[in-house]
Design a protein around this motif. Structure first.
Motif, short mmCIF file in Angstrom:
data_model
loop_
_atom_site.label_atom_id
_atom_site.label_comp_id
_atom_site.label_asym_id
_atom_site.label_seq_id
_atom_site.Cartn_x
_atom_site.Cartn_y
_atom_site.Cartn_z
N GLY A 71 0.86 -1.35 -0.12
CA GLY A 71 0.04 0.14 -0.02
C GLY A 71 0.86 1.37 0.03
O GLY A 71 1.71 1.44 0.81
N THR A 98 0.04 -12.02 4.25
CA THR A 98 -1.27 -11.17 4.65
C THR A 98 -2.32 -12.18 4.38
O THR A 98 -3.52 -12.22 4.86
N GLY A 146 -7.03 -9.57 -6.25
CA GLY A 146 -5.56 -9.30 -6.79
C GLY A 146 -4.69 -10.39 -5.94
O GLY A 146 -5.20 -11.54 -5.85
N ARG A 147 -3.48 -10.02 -5.87
CA ARG A 147 -2.49 -11.01 -5.35
C ARG A 147 -3.23 -11.48 -4.03
O ARG A 147 -3.25 -12.84 -3.95
N ILE A 148 -3.39 -10.74 -2.90
CA ILE A 148 -3.93 -11.44 -1.60
C ILE A 148 -5.31 -12.20 -1.70
O ILE A 148 -5.50 -13.25 -1.58
N ASP A 167 -14.68 -7.91 -8.33
CA ASP A 167 -13.42 -6.75 -8.72
C ASP A 167 -13.44 -6.44 -10.08
O ASP A 167 -13.82 -7.21 -11.12
N PRO A 168 -13.72 -5.12 -10.39
CA PRO A 168 -14.27 -4.75 -11.53
C PRO A 168 -13.11 -4.83 -12.80
O PRO A 168 -13.62 -4.99 -13.95
N PHE A 169 -11.90 -5.37 -12.22
CA PHE A 169 -10.97 -5.42 -13.42
C PHE A 169 -10.59 -6.97 -13.64
O PHE A 169 -9.70 -7.37 -14.27
N THR A 199 -8.97 -4.63 -1.46
CA THR A 199 -8.55 -3.56 -2.40
C THR A 199 -7.61 -2.58 -1.95
O THR A 199 -7.45 -2.53 -0.54
N PRO A 200 -6.97 -1.84 -2.78
CA PRO A 200 -6.15 -0.50 -2.16
C PRO A 200 -7.34 0.36 -1.64
O PRO A 200 -8.48 0.44 -2.06
N CYS A 226 -8.46 -6.75 6.33
CA CYS A 226 -6.94 -6.86 6.47
C CYS A 226 -6.23 -5.87 5.58
O CYS A 226 -5.21 -6.40 5.17
N ASP A 252 -7.66 -5.68 10.89
CA ASP A 252 -6.14 -5.43 11.20
C ASP A 252 -5.62 -4.19 10.77
O ASP A 252 -4.58 -3.97 11.28
N HIS A 275 -2.04 -4.29 12.75
CA HIS A 275 -1.78 -4.02 11.13
C HIS A 275 -0.50 -5.13 11.17
O HIS A 275 0.74 -4.56 10.81
N ALA A 278 1.62 -7.96 7.21
CA ALA A 278 2.82 -8.45 6.53
C ALA A 278 3.99 -8.69 7.78
O ALA A 278 5.18 -8.61 7.46
N1 NAI Z 1 -2.56 -5.65 6.46
C1 NAI Z 1 -1.45 -5.77 5.88
O1 NAI Z 1 -0.47 -5.66 6.71
C2 NAI Z 1 -1.46 -5.57 4.49
C3 NAI Z 1 -2.24 -4.85 3.91
N2 NAI Z 1 -2.15 -4.97 2.48
C4 NAI Z 1 -3.11 -4.42 1.75
O2 NAI Z 1 -3.92 -5.32 0.99
C5 NAI Z 1 -4.64 -4.71 -0.28
C6 NAI Z 1 -4.49 -5.51 -1.39
O3 NAI Z 1 -3.21 -5.88 -1.56
P1 NAI Z 1 -2.85 -6.83 -3.01
O4 NAI Z 1 -3.51 -7.90 -3.25
O5 NAI Z 1 -1.37 -7.15 -3.13
O6 NAI Z 1 -2.97 -5.55 -4.19
P2 NAI Z 1 -3.50 -6.05 -5.50
O7 NAI Z 1 -3.18 -4.57 -6.32
O8 NAI Z 1 -2.88 -7.22 -6.30
O9 NAI Z 1 -5.18 -6.41 -5.71
C7 NAI Z 1 -6.03 -5.45 -5.49
C8 NAI Z 1 -7.16 -5.78 -6.39
O10 NAI Z 1 -8.22 -4.72 -5.90
C9 NAI Z 1 -8.98 -4.68 -6.99
N3 NAI Z 1 -9.96 -3.45 -7.02
C10 NAI Z 1 -9.36 -1.88 -7.32
N4 NAI Z 1 -10.39 -1.19 -7.10
C11 NAI Z 1 -11.58 -2.01 -6.86
C12 NAI Z 1 -12.86 -1.93 -6.63
N5 NAI Z 1 -13.35 -0.38 -6.62
N6 NAI Z 1 -13.49 -2.60 -6.35
C13 NAI Z 1 -13.46 -3.89 -6.09
N7 NAI Z 1 -11.76 -4.43 -6.31
C14 NAI Z 1 -11.17 -3.36 -6.78
C15 NAI Z 1 -7.88 -4.56 -8.13
O11 NAI Z 1 -8.54 -4.74 -9.61
C16 NAI Z 1 -6.94 -5.70 -7.85
O12 NAI Z 1 -7.22 -6.71 -8.39
C17 NAI Z 1 -3.75 -3.31 -0.40
O13 NAI Z 1 -4.83 -2.41 0.16
C18 NAI Z 1 -2.72 -3.44 0.42
O14 NAI Z 1 -2.12 -2.28 1.01
C19 NAI Z 1 -1.31 -5.68 1.75
C20 NAI Z 1 -0.12 -6.15 2.33
C21 NAI Z 1 -0.19 -6.35 3.77
#
Ligand code: NAI
Ligand code: HPV
Length: 523
Positions: A71, A98, A146-148, A167-169, A199-200, A226, A252, A275, A278
């Motif tokens: 993030g 995560t 996405g990834r998580i 997930d719109p994408f 999501t972000p 989370c 979280d 939090h 990670a």
């Molecule tokens: N709690 C923690 O310590 C951690 C939290 N995170 C958070 O987890 C979140 C996801 O991380 P990743 O999976 O790595 O990111 P990613 O970028 O791989 O996945 C995010 C997904 O959200 C989707 N998305 C975007 N806008 C959207 C919407 N309006 N509606 C539905 N889906 C939407 C995207 O298409 C994407 O597939 C981030 O916010 C990141 O900061 C990540 C790592 C550790």
């Protein structure tokens, strides 16, 4: 010597690629403990340090901000971009940790493990208060796939859960490949027993679970966040917890961290961690190694692969592009010094092999070279397009089959308030960059160093007089190229010198009848 400030707790072991270099000094201190912020070249953070416009304004020498994690909502990306500071993250290293943490939270939530733990440690043996719910055959709604999100889906399927994702994408093909049910948000809300967000935090996702959407969920739903505080509207949750509509929540992350005055924490059915998604040895080592390597790459002039505000290029692609972006940077600088008036529009036309490359990066090279003479701040590939737009200058790219006999050709046309200027360059393998045309005059010179661009009449004696004046001032001409369109018409000269010319010499040359204009150029 490069100075790197590591402002948050980042694994020292993972930072190894940055250590042990004579030319790199790594300082591990919080921003508030540093009194020479302006001396640092790179800043490494996790989520704790807020990289604001104000902080960047104090770090006047910083070139790169690296987020050891996913993030980047703690970084003012626009402010960084405006200042030409590249922002990178480490998107892959903490995915598994995560996803596992989210799953641990999910199991804890439906089996009341945190509450039962407190009870047993208080010497109670209260089995009937902690009757839980199985995950098996429950419907999981994942918002953000996405990834998580996708790692969670794999684990949920292993637990025998139905998986519905919004997930719109997300493409239908990917949903099918991963064996999940891709649905609209409304459908997910209606069907899910447990909803988890991944999501972000953006304008679109902030409060995606709010009073309205929560009212469309099943009675007795469990929720998890989370990802980022604010994706579930914390205030809107309260009445749903009070009424029992939402049976439990696992958090979280919080809108404000640490969540000192957060009323949600008063609810027995809300479980929380600080939090920690990670926070594993593995994830921290991964992300630290990733950002350390990327920062090293950047400082050594190599490409970075996870930039937030610059097109991402692989090493191979970067190596192909670099000669062209260096050429266009010189072309931009040259053109800006030749054409003094304000400009309105820039068009870069690519022909030949260069047209197959990532030309946006090459165009940014031109813009940064051009703007460096016209703005009073540092300009590079990161902020060049933004500053060009801010200045009201339009720019675009074209592609042409015309290569004028070269294997590649880049032609730039700049339109100003009163006139326009064209410049053509090429990159010759094993020979280097060449400028091959200026204002429709064919010419051929190496764009570097101290140059003089002279427009004059094609008459006998002009070149001799120019040489005499320079000789009278003890100026040695290193190289000289001339070009003309027709005999006796207008011609151009491009001379190069070992050092910059005095303005007085330029004035003397300019005073000649047969000389139309003289421009001193430093590249
Ligand atoms: N709690 C923690 O310590 C951690 C939290 N995170 C958070 O987890 C979140 C996801 O991380 P990743 O999976 O790595 O990111 P990613 O970028 O791989 O996945 C995010 C997904 O959200 C989707 N998305 C975007 N806008 C959207 C919407 N309006 N509606 C539905 N889906 C939407 C995207 O298409 C994407 O597939 C981030 O916010 C990141 O900061 C990540 C790592 C550790
Ligand atoms: O990578 C992310 O987005 C995270 O939220 C992890 O945050 P942290 O590095 O543990 O402060």
């Amino acid at each position: 010597m490069y100075k790197i400030l590591v402002a948050d707790a980042i694994s020292s072991e993972g930072l190894a690629p940055l250590l042990g270099h004579d030319t790199i000094q790594v300082v591990q201190k919080k921003v508030s403990e540093v009194d020479d912020l302006a001396t640092y070249d790179a800043l490494l953070v996790r989520s704790a340090t807020k990289v604001t416009d104000e902080l960047l304004s104090q770090m006047t020498n910083v070139k790169i901000v690296a987020r050891a994690g996913v993030g980047v909502d703690n970084i003012d990306i626009d402010a960084a971009t405006k200042r030409g500071v590249i922002v990178i993250n480490a998107p892959n290293g903490n995915t598994i940790s995560t996803a596992e943490h989210t799953f641990a939270m999910m199991a804890s939530l439906v089996r009341h493990i945190p509450q039962a733990n407190i009870s047993v440690k208080s010497r109670e043996w209260n089995r009937s208060s902690f009757v839980g719910t199985e995950l098996y055959k429950k419907q999981l709604g994942i918002i953000g796939f996405g990834r998580i999100g996708s790692e969670i889906a794999k684990r949920a399927k292993a637990f025998g859960m139905g998986v519905h994702v919004f997930d719109p994408f997300l493409t239908a093909a990917r949903a099918e490949k991963l064996g999940v049910n891709a649905v609209e948000l409304e459908q997910l809300l209606a069907v899910a027993d447990i909803i988890t967000v991944h999501t972000p935090l953006t304008k679109e996702t902030k409060g995606i679970l709010n009073a309205d959407t929560l009212s469309k969920t099943k009675k007795g739903v469990y929720l998890l966040n989370c990802a980022r505080g604010g994706i579930i509207d914390e205030e809107a949750l309260i009445p749903f917890l009070q009424s029992g509509h939402v049976k439990g929540v696992a958090l979280d992350v919080f809108e404000v961290e640490p969540p000192v005055s957060q009323p949600l924490l008063e609810f027995e059915q809300v479980i929380a961690t600080p939090h920690l998604g990670a926070s594993t040895k593995e994830a921290q080592l991964n992300v630290a190694e990733d950002v350390a390597q990327e920062v090293l790459n950047y400082l050594n002039g190599n490409p970075v692969s996870s930039s937030i505000n610059l097109p991402t290029l692989s090493k191979d692609v970067f190596e192909k592009i670099h000669p062209f972006s260096s050429l266009t940077k010189k072309m931009g600088s040259l053109l800006s010094q030749c054409m003094k008036e304000p400009v309105q529009d820039i068009t870069v036309t690519y022909g030949g092999t260069v047209a197959d490359l990532e030309t946006t990066y090459i165009t940014r090279g031109f813009l940064s070279g051009f703007l460096q003479h016209r703005v009073d701040r540092s300009v590079n590939e990161v902020n060049a397009s933004m500053i060009t737009k801010e200045r009201g200058i339009t720019f675009g790219e074209r592609f042409s089959n015309e290569t004028e006999g070269y294997s590649n050709v880049i032609k730039v046309e700049v339109r100003g308030d009163h006139s326009s200027f064209t410049l053509t360059g090429t990159y010759v393998q094993d020979y280097g960059p060449r400028i091959v045309n200026i204002q429709s005059f064919n010419i051929d010179f190496y764009p570097d160093g101290h140059l003089l661009y002279i427009r004059h009449s094609d008459k006998p004696g002009v070149i001799g007089r120019v040489g005499k004046i320079l000789g009278d001032h003890d100026v040695n001409i290193a190289t000289m190229q001339v070009g003309r369109k027709q005999k006796g018409g207008e011609a151009i000269m491009m001379l190069s010198f070992d050092k910059s010319l005095d303005e007085a010499i330029v004035q003397r040359l300019q005073a000649f009848d047969d000389i139309v204009s003289v421009r001193k150029i430093n590249l």
